[in-house]
Motif scaffolding. Structure first.
Motif: not given
Lengths: 114, 117
Positions: B35, B37, B39, B44-45, B47, B50, B91, B107-108
């Motif tokens: 994924f 994401y 931010q 607020q994160m 998507l 994917r 991310f 997560f990275g």
């Protein structure tokens, strides 16, 4: 569809005090996650619930952190006593599970420990 | 253990230009999801896109597309026609089915993207 709700949005406490965060996931989402996001880093999973059972709490500092998910819906994360290094944003996320694996995040709670 | 690496801490791009964010991961799994994401400064994160590992076709969502290289374990995000609203932390995340039967995400560290007017 309502999103993931979290409260409070901001909290400032002194070290050694206790604090609690609340999360209400998206209706019908079985899986709930609590993450800790320190400034400049990616989210780190603290605890994961499937309905009201814990499936992963391997990175939760259990001597000071606790979490519960009542009736498989709302969840609270507590820190007692807080340390300076707990200053972070605490993110709650939920997912439907099965074939719908995407996580939906709440706005987070920014905690500052002084 | 799985790891996700984002080697670009910060990037900038001119409005309307194209930018590519890099992500590499390490896993011995064959079935997993990846994924991206976003931010924004409000925290607020959300998507962005994917990709299922079993799909060879790269995912696309409007101006966002990925270049998924499974053998190289690379998963880059391309943003075309960059807009000021794309300014955010991005991310990369890896997800696999854990032994508990639930999904485990990693997560990275993120890439901070700034779109310049």
């Amino acid at each position: 569809e309502a999103g993931v709700a979290q409260s409070p949005r901001y909290k400032i406490i002194e070290k050694r005090q206790s604090v609690a965060f609340w999360c209400n996931p998206i209706s019908g989402h079985a899986t709930l996650y609590w993450y800790q996001q320190i400034l400049g880093q990616g989210p780190k999973l603290l605890i994961q619930f499937q309905n009201n059972g814990v499936v992963d709490d391997s990175q939760l500092p259990k001597d000071r952190f606790s979490a519960e998910r009542l009736k498989g819906v709302d969840s609270t994360l507590k820190i007692q006593p807080a340390k300076l290094e707990d200053s972070a944003v605490y993110l709650c996320a939920s997912s439907l599970g099965v074939s719908r694996v995407e996580q939906y995040f709440g706005p987070g709670t920014r905690l500052t420990v002084t | 253990a799985q790891t996700v690496t984002q080697s670009q801490p910060e990037m900038s791009v001119q409005e309307a230009e194209t930018v590519t964010l890099s992500c590499t991961y390490d896993t011995s799994e064959n079935n997993y999801y990846l994924f991206w994401y976003k931010q924004p400064p409000s925290r607020q994160m959300i998507l962005v896109i994917r990709q299922e590992a079993y799909k060879q076709q790269n995912a696309t969502e409007n101006r966002f597309s990925v270049n998924f290289q499974k053998a190289a374990k690379s998963f880059s995000l391309k943003i075309s026609d960059s807009q000021l609203g794309d300014t955010a932390m991005y991310f990369c995340a890896f997800m696999k089915l854990a032994s508990s039967g639930t999904y485990k995400y990693i997560f990275g560290t993120g890439t901070r993207l700034k779109v310049l007017a």
